[in-house]
Scaffold this motif. Sequence first.
Motif, PDB file in Angstrom:
ATOM      1  N   GLY A  77      38.349  51.213  55.349  1.00 19.82           N
ATOM      2  CA  GLY A  77      39.502  51.759  56.054  1.00 19.82           C
ATOM      3  C   GLY A  77      40.589  50.722  56.265  1.00 19.82           C
ATOM      4  N   LEU A  78      40.509  49.628  55.573  1.00 21.51           N
ATOM      5  CA  LEU A  78      41.487  48.558  55.780  1.00 21.51           C
ATOM      6  C   LEU A  78      42.458  48.515  54.613  1.00 21.51           C
ATOM      7  CD1 LEU A  78      39.039  45.849  57.095  1.00 21.51           C
ATOM      8  CD2 LEU A  78      40.893  46.880  58.370  1.00 21.51           C
ATOM      9  N   HIS A  79      43.689  48.843  54.883  1.00 15.76           N
ATOM     10  CA  HIS A  79      44.665  48.858  53.804  1.00 15.76           C
ATOM     11  C   HIS A  79      45.597  47.664  53.873  1.00 15.76           C
ATOM     12  CE1 HIS A  79      43.687  52.870  52.255  1.00 15.76           C
ATOM     13  NE2 HIS A  79      43.254  53.025  53.481  1.00 15.76           N
ATOM     14  N   GLU A  80      45.898  47.238  55.074  1.00 15.44           N
ATOM     15  CA  GLU A  80      46.879  46.171  55.180  1.00 15.44           C
ATOM     16  C   GLU A  80      46.360  44.940  55.896  1.00 15.44           C
ATOM     17  OE1 GLU A  80      50.405  47.924  56.766  1.00 15.44           O
ATOM     18  OE2 GLU A  80      50.341  49.448  55.212  1.00 15.44           O
ATOM     19  N   GLU A  81      45.333  45.097  56.719  1.00 17.63           N
ATOM     20  CA  GLU A  81      44.792  43.956  57.445  1.00 17.63           C
ATOM     21  C   GLU A  81      43.814  43.206  56.552  1.00 17.63           C
ATOM     22  OE1 GLU A  81      45.347  42.967  60.678  1.00 17.63           O
ATOM     23  OE2 GLU A  81      47.035  44.339  60.513  1.00 17.63           O
ATOM     24  N   ALA A  82      43.579  41.950  56.910  1.00 19.99           N
ATOM     25  CA  ALA A  82      42.558  41.198  56.185  1.00 19.99           C
ATOM     26  C   ALA A  82      41.194  41.824  56.474  1.00 19.99           C
ATOM     27  CB  ALA A  82      42.558  39.755  56.638  1.00 19.99           C
ATOM     28  N   ALA A  83      40.551  42.295  55.451  1.00 19.65           N
ATOM     29  CA  ALA A  83      39.236  42.905  55.632  1.00 19.65           C
ATOM     30  C   ALA A  83      38.171  41.819  55.715  1.00 19.65           C
ATOM     31  CB  ALA A  83      38.945  43.814  54.446  1.00 19.65           C
ATOM     32  N   ASP A  84      37.027  42.183  56.194  1.00 25.96           N
ATOM     33  CA  ASP A  84      35.896  41.255  56.136  1.00 25.96           C
ATOM     34  C   ASP A  84      35.157  41.574  54.850  1.00 25.96           C
ATOM     35  OD1 ASP A  84      33.650  39.829  56.275  1.00 25.96           O
ATOM     36  OD2 ASP A  84      32.764  40.919  57.964  1.00 25.96           O
ATOM     37  N   PRO A  85      35.314  40.744  53.849  1.00 25.22           N
ATOM     38  CA  PRO A  85      34.687  41.094  52.574  1.00 25.22           C
ATOM     39  C   PRO A  85      33.169  41.041  52.664  1.00 25.22           C
ATOM     40  CG  PRO A  85      36.115  39.151  52.380  1.00 25.22           C
ATOM     41  CD  PRO A  85      35.967  39.427  53.821  1.00 25.22           C
ATOM     42  N   GLY A  86      32.685  40.644  53.864  1.00 29.13           N
ATOM     43  CA  GLY A  86      31.268  40.713  54.183  1.00 29.13           C
ATOM     44  C   GLY A  86      30.371  40.216  53.084  1.00 29.13           C
ATOM     45  N   ALA A  87      29.530  41.093  52.601  1.00 31.30           N
ATOM     46  CA  ALA A  87      28.482  40.651  51.687  1.00 31.30           C
ATOM     47  C   ALA A  87      28.941  40.551  50.242  1.00 31.30           C
ATOM     48  CB  ALA A  87      27.327  41.622  51.788  1.00 31.30           C
ATOM     49  N   THR A  88      30.235  40.824  49.966  1.00 33.92           N
ATOM     50  CA  THR A  88      30.656  40.797  48.560  1.00 33.92           C
ATOM     51  C   THR A  88      30.498  39.378  47.998  1.00 33.92           C
ATOM     52  OG1 THR A  88      32.235  42.541  48.975  1.00 33.92           O
ATOM     53  CG2 THR A  88      32.556  41.253  46.970  1.00 33.92           C
ATOM     54  N   VAL A  89      29.799  39.320  46.890  1.00 30.55           N
ATOM     55  CA  VAL A  89      29.548  38.011  46.266  1.00 30.55           C
ATOM     56  C   VAL A  89      30.105  38.045  44.845  1.00 30.55           C
ATOM     57  CG1 VAL A  89      27.700  36.553  45.339  1.00 30.55           C
ATOM     58  CG2 VAL A  89      27.545  37.401  47.678  1.00 30.55           C
ATOM     59  N   ILE A  90      30.787  36.965  44.488  1.00 32.46           N
ATOM     60  CA  ILE A  90      31.373  36.857  43.148  1.00 32.46           C
ATOM     61  C   ILE A  90      30.460  35.973  42.292  1.00 32.46           C
ATOM     62  CG2 ILE A  90      33.381  35.951  41.873  1.00 32.46           C
ATOM     63  CD1 ILE A  90      33.973  38.349  43.693  1.00 32.46           C
ATOM     64  N   THR A  91      30.176  36.429  41.070  1.00 31.88           N
ATOM     65  CA  THR A  91      29.294  35.611  40.224  1.00 31.88           C
ATOM     66  C   THR A  91      29.981  35.107  38.955  1.00 31.88           C
ATOM     67  OG1 THR A  91      28.447  37.605  39.179  1.00 31.88           O
ATOM     68  CG2 THR A  91      27.183  36.752  41.038  1.00 31.88           C
ATOM     69  N   GLY A  92      31.212  35.531  38.747  1.00 29.03           N
ATOM     70  CA  GLY A  92      31.955  35.063  37.574  1.00 29.03           C
ATOM     71  C   GLY A  92      33.381  35.565  37.703  1.00 29.03           C
ATOM     72  N   ILE A  93      34.221  35.300  36.719  1.00 23.30           N
ATOM     73  CA  ILE A  93      35.620  35.745  36.797  1.00 23.30           C
ATOM     74  C   ILE A  93      36.168  35.991  35.398  1.00 23.30           C
ATOM     75  CG2 ILE A  93      36.427  33.322  36.915  1.00 23.30           C
ATOM     76  CD1 ILE A  93      38.788  34.355  38.656  1.00 23.30           C
ATOM     77  N   THR A  94      37.001  36.998  35.258  1.00 14.88           N
ATOM     78  CA  THR A  94      37.720  37.205  33.991  1.00 14.88           C
ATOM     79  C   THR A  94      39.073  37.872  34.255  1.00 14.88           C
ATOM     80  OG1 THR A  94      37.679  38.201  31.795  1.00 14.88           O
ATOM     81  CG2 THR A  94      36.633  39.462  33.529  1.00 14.88           C
ATOM     82  N   HIS A  95      40.010  37.662  33.315  1.00 17.34           N
ATOM     83  CA  HIS A  95      41.314  38.312  33.415  1.00 17.34           C
ATOM     84  C   HIS A  95      41.375  39.496  32.448  1.00 17.34           C
ATOM     85  CE1 HIS A  95      41.461  35.796  29.872  1.00 17.34           C
ATOM     86  NE2 HIS A  95      42.364  36.641  29.413  1.00 17.34           N
TER      87      HIS A  95
END
Length: 523
Positions: free
Chosen positions: A30-48
């Motif tokens: 429900g967060l559109h403009e405020e900084a959300a708590d990305p909580g448990a989201t974990v990043i394991t790599g990156i691509t464009h």
Amino acid sequence: MRPDHKQLRPLSELARLLGPDAFVTCVDQGLHEEAADPGATVITGITHDSRAVRPGDLYAALPGTRAHGADFAAQAAEAGAAAVLTDPDGYDRAAATRLPVVTVADPRAVLGEVAAWVYGHPADRMLLIGTTGTSGKTTVSYLVESGLRTAGEKTGLIGTVEMRVGGERVDSSLTTPEATDLHGLFAAMLEQDVAATAMEVSSHALALGRVGGTTYDVAVFTNLSQDHLDFHSDLREYFETKAKLFTPGFAKVAVVNRDDRFGRALVDMVAAGGEVPVTTFSSEGDPEADWRAVDVRLGARGSAFRVVGPGGVELDASVGLPGPFNVSNAMAAIVGLVEAGVPVHTAVEGVAAAAGVPGRMQRVEAGQDFTAVVDYSHKPGAIEAVLTSLREVTEGRLTIVVGCGGDRDRSKRPLMGEAAARLADAVVLTDDNPRSEDPLAIIGSMLEGAAKVPRGERARVTVEPDRAGAIALAVDRAGPGDVVVVAGKGHERGQKVLDEVHPFDDTEVLEEAMRRRLAREKG
Ligand SMILES: CC(=O)N[C@H]1[C@@H](OP(=O)(O)OP(=O)(O)OC[C@H]2O[C@@H](n3ccc(=O)[nH]c3=O)[C@H](O)[C@@H]2O)O[C@H](CO)[C@@H](O)[C@@H]1O[C@H](C)C(=O)N[C@@H](C)C(=O)N[C@H](CCC(=O)O)C(=O)O
Ligand SMILES: Nc1ncnc2c1ncn2[C@@H]1O[C@H](COP(=O)(O)OP(=O)(O)OP(=O)(O)O)[C@@H](O)[C@H]1O
């Protein structure tokens, strides 16, 4: 190429890294403009690139010239992306995926830092020598890699022709990979115990944030002449873009060619900044250079010279690539290696031991009685360097087969035509990656340049738009002791027409043309 080991980076850490200018939002919270708590989201790599997404990736949806990466956010989410990094323009399509979205004003500007963070700053854990300049980046990088190998390091190589990780070869599509790929590659290199890497840094990379988050132990500048004015607004902006590599965030030490006028301007610019130490070299006798190549003896297959450096250093050196410009490239590599901590005699030995660079002044032999060369020269400065060099080692006639790419810097076409007509005895103008353009229109612009050379000094110019036909024509006209150089494609294996690449290999076509001629002559 990516590391086998998956990273585990909490998205919350990225929000902290990017600071208050980044908005982290998550529609599901429900967060559109405020900084959300990305909580448990974990990043394991990156691509464009949505087509390269792996589960757990941060998908960087970048604005482009043809599309916005956010157009492909749904595809990225489907492939398992964990979150999206984008700009305000891409927000709506990124948020529609219901993944956490990190929005920053200019994602390309932070992409290098973000990719370095994802992969644990791998570039900081190896020795890195980066080379920039209009011409010589590939050659210098090969020579540097040879020097690093001679010094006993397990090496990496990143550039136009190929990438190498230890002994393994990986195809390369850009001279300098996008930041997401670059840091993934560094991480993969570390997994394979690569300790030192030589790489090319293009001006596109510097302009488009591809080398963000990368600091070079040594940054080398070869030269600057006209090229890429389809991308840079003018020569000044092209130079200033290259000069970025020599600023404190990017370079610890600068190695600069004093024989080049832009090199001398760069020396002044870096010295005025006062933060990056500069060491200079010259192969043309500049007494102000810190390192000089003296007593240069040019040969048909390479050159011998003496290296004179600070503290009374003086030793014999050689490079197995012909032409004075390769003495300059060898000096760039030797001084770059020395500044990286390689003993000078090892640097000299490594450069002398380097094998040829694919498609750079590469000789092609089929039993013919003239010299046949394939070379990647596709800009005025390179055409000039190559023809001047070949002129010095032949008594015979010098023929160049040359074209110019479509949909790229149009202003260099007449300059290439002029250089070819002024410096060769015969020119065959032909097709070279026309892309969406009419090859005859490109040849027409080259002819305009050729026509500027006074009649008595001008080479015989022939137009043969079919590249294979042009090569055959040059071969059939060559006499004993002559030189034929097929310029433009070098190591490339295709002819780009519209959006398709048709197989075309200058070396194979040249060999075939020479074999056919020999067969005809034998009867
Ligand atoms: C001018 C330039 O460098 N353009 C680069 C730029 O392309 P672009 O802005 O047109 O991107 P776009 O096609 O509009 O796509 C926008 C975004 O959507 C993404 N996308 C697109 C399609 C899709 O299905 N999924 C997807 O995710 C793209 O990855 C991109 O991030 O971003 C793309 C990837 O993000 C690059 O591949 C592309 O390089 C093109 C292929 C290129 O030819 N670059 C050359 C000129 C270049 O960089 N050359 C230098 C060497 C120059 C020298 O000789 O010295 C180099 O370093 O290689
Ligand atoms: N120092 C130099 N000065 C002038 N011309 C050079 C120099 N080094 C190489 N060349 C010419 O430029 C061509 C390309 O060389 P190289 O691939 O090493 O340069 P590059 O900077 O990587 O080029 P590109 O940006 O086109 O990939 C060579 O085939 C040769 O014709």
